[in-house]
Design an enzyme around this catalytic site. Structure first.
Site, PDB file in Angstrom:
ATOM      1  N   CYS A 118       0.771  -1.187   0.032  1.00  0.00           N
ATOM      2  CA  CYS A 118      -0.057  -0.002   0.024  1.00  0.00           C
ATOM      3  C   CYS A 118       0.930   1.196  -0.111  1.00  0.00           C
ATOM      4  O   CYS A 118       0.334   2.325  -0.249  1.00  0.00           O
ATOM      5  CB  CYS A 118      -1.190   0.196   1.163  1.00  0.00           C
ATOM      6  SG  CYS A 118      -2.149  -1.324   1.041  1.00  0.00           S
ATOM      7  N   HIS A 251      -3.010   7.312   3.023  1.00  0.00           N
ATOM      8  CA  HIS A 251      -3.447   6.002   2.253  1.00  0.00           C
ATOM      9  C   HIS A 251      -4.918   6.046   2.968  1.00  0.00           C
ATOM     10  O   HIS A 251      -5.126   5.939   4.055  1.00  0.00           O
ATOM     11  CB  HIS A 251      -2.580   4.898   2.706  1.00  0.00           C
ATOM     12  CG  HIS A 251      -2.994   3.482   2.507  1.00  0.00           C
ATOM     13  ND1 HIS A 251      -3.576   3.428   1.166  1.00  0.00           N
ATOM     14  CD2 HIS A 251      -3.132   2.301   3.109  1.00  0.00           C
ATOM     15  CE1 HIS A 251      -4.158   1.930   1.213  1.00  0.00           C
ATOM     16  NE2 HIS A 251      -3.865   1.415   2.410  1.00  0.00           N
ATOM     17  N   ASN A 281     -10.014   0.002   0.615  1.00  0.00           N
ATOM     18  CA  ASN A 281      -8.779   0.260   0.520  1.00  0.00           C
ATOM     19  C   ASN A 281      -8.289  -0.373  -1.158  1.00  0.00           C
ATOM     20  O   ASN A 281      -8.395  -1.458  -1.011  1.00  0.00           O
ATOM     21  CB  ASN A 281      -8.072  -0.740   1.506  1.00  0.00           C
ATOM     22  CG  ASN A 281      -6.705  -0.581   1.603  1.00  0.00           C
ATOM     23  OD1 ASN A 281      -5.943  -0.275   0.661  1.00  0.00           O
ATOM     24  ND2 ASN A 281      -5.864  -1.163   2.810  1.00  0.00           N
TER      25      ASN A 281
END
EC number: 2.3.1.180
Length: 324
Positions: A118, A251, A281
């Site tokens: 990520c 994020h 996500n």
């Protein structure tokens, strides 16, 4: 002094939207109980986009890249380097970046994938900055693209509700005016087991677990700590007061992480761009997707100071401070 400037952005989301209620019905058929309230309270996620079987990572990457190139006014033939941040490439090799290069007809561009989970988009931006500031490249295309639906265990309620598919892209170019002011990337492999996909190929077989596994409490604790430290580090490096930043784009993993980060930094939630409710996500794609939403709706304007942050498996993290 040569800066690395963001001159174009683009995004792509699959056509299929899966709401929490849709997902809860599907999971119930598997004997797994969840609900919209349960997911929203723990994550802030209300829906996610899921790519069809025949839509792969490179397809989404190409579509987001085309938008970014149009936005930048730079032709694909003038791109010197393509970096694709992804944990879900089309195949082991060739790289997804090489597939993208071919489909865009970016014939003069070098191309490679970068895998930092990520944090991949932050790592890729930092790498692109190094190429540009060293004079090795003038125009760089950076893409974050993920098809996480391929690596989810749909019988594991703790992970399958968290992720979505999508792609986002930036076009970066050398500039004497403004651009990336500071960046930092870090990692701690000693805690790699708190978020991982341990599956690997061996003579045609997949060994280990091919699905995402996560220790949610450990990820939360470590994510908040490193994001706060990283944010302060890039501000100190650039001699910038953190309160002067116009927009924070962390994020998009979990609304609770973002709210805790806001509290720890002493920054109003109103300064944080939040898309986790709509996108879930999307790993390496989450930052450019969120950036493009805020740019298109007029929040992010030329001259704004923006802090971009990533954190993910590895354990990896990083921050980047940029003047738009």
């Amino acid at each position: 002094m040569i800066y690395t400037r963001i001159v174009g952005s683009g995004s792509f989301l699959p056509s299929t939207v899966v709401s929490n209620n849709d997902l809860a019905k599907d999971l119930l058929c598997r004997g797994i109980h969840t609900s919209d309230d349960w997911i929203v309270q723990r994550t802030g996620i209300k829906q996610r986009y899921v790519a069809d079987v025949d839509v792969n990572t490179s397809h989404m990457a190409v579509e987001s890249a085309r938008m970014a190139l149009i936005d930048s006014g730079i032709d694909a033939s003038d791109i010197d380097l393509i970096i694709v941040a992804t944990s879900t490439p089309d195949c082991v090799f060739p790289s997804t970046a090489c597939v993208v290069q071919s489909k865009l007809n970016a014939s003069r561009a070098a191309a490679f994938d970068l895998q930092a989970a990520c944090s991949g988009f932050i790592y890729s931006l930092s790498t692109a900055e190094s190429f540009i500031c060293s004079g090795k490249a003038k125009n760089v295309l950076v893409i974050g693209a993920e098809k996480f639906s391929r690596i989810l265990d749909w019988n594991d309620r703790s992970t399958c509700v968290l992720f979505g598919d999508g792609a986002g892209a930036f076009v970066l170019t050398a500039s004497y005016d403004c651009g990336i002011l500071s960046s930092c990337i870090s990692s701690d492999g000693s805690i790699s087991d708190i978020l991982s996909v341990s599956g690997h190929f061996d003579r045609g077989n997949v060994n280990g677990c091919p699905f995402v596994r996560m220790d949610g409490q450990s990820v939360f604790k470590n994510a908040v700590y490193v994001l706060e430290e990283s944010a302060r580090a890039v501000c100190d490096k650039a001699c910038v007061d953190i309160n002067s930043i116009n927009w924070f784009i962390p994020h998009q993993a979990n609304i609770r992480i973002i709210k805790m980060l806001s509290r720890r930094l002493g920054i109003s939630n109103d300064k944080f761009v939040i898309t986790v409710d709509k996108h879930a996500n999307t790993s390496a794609a989450s930052i450019p997707l969120a950036f493009n939403v805020a740019k298109l709706d007029g929040r992010i304007k030329n001259g704004d100071l923006v802090l971009i942050q990533g954190v993910g498996g590895g354990f990896t993290w990083g921050s980047l401070l940029v003047r738009i």
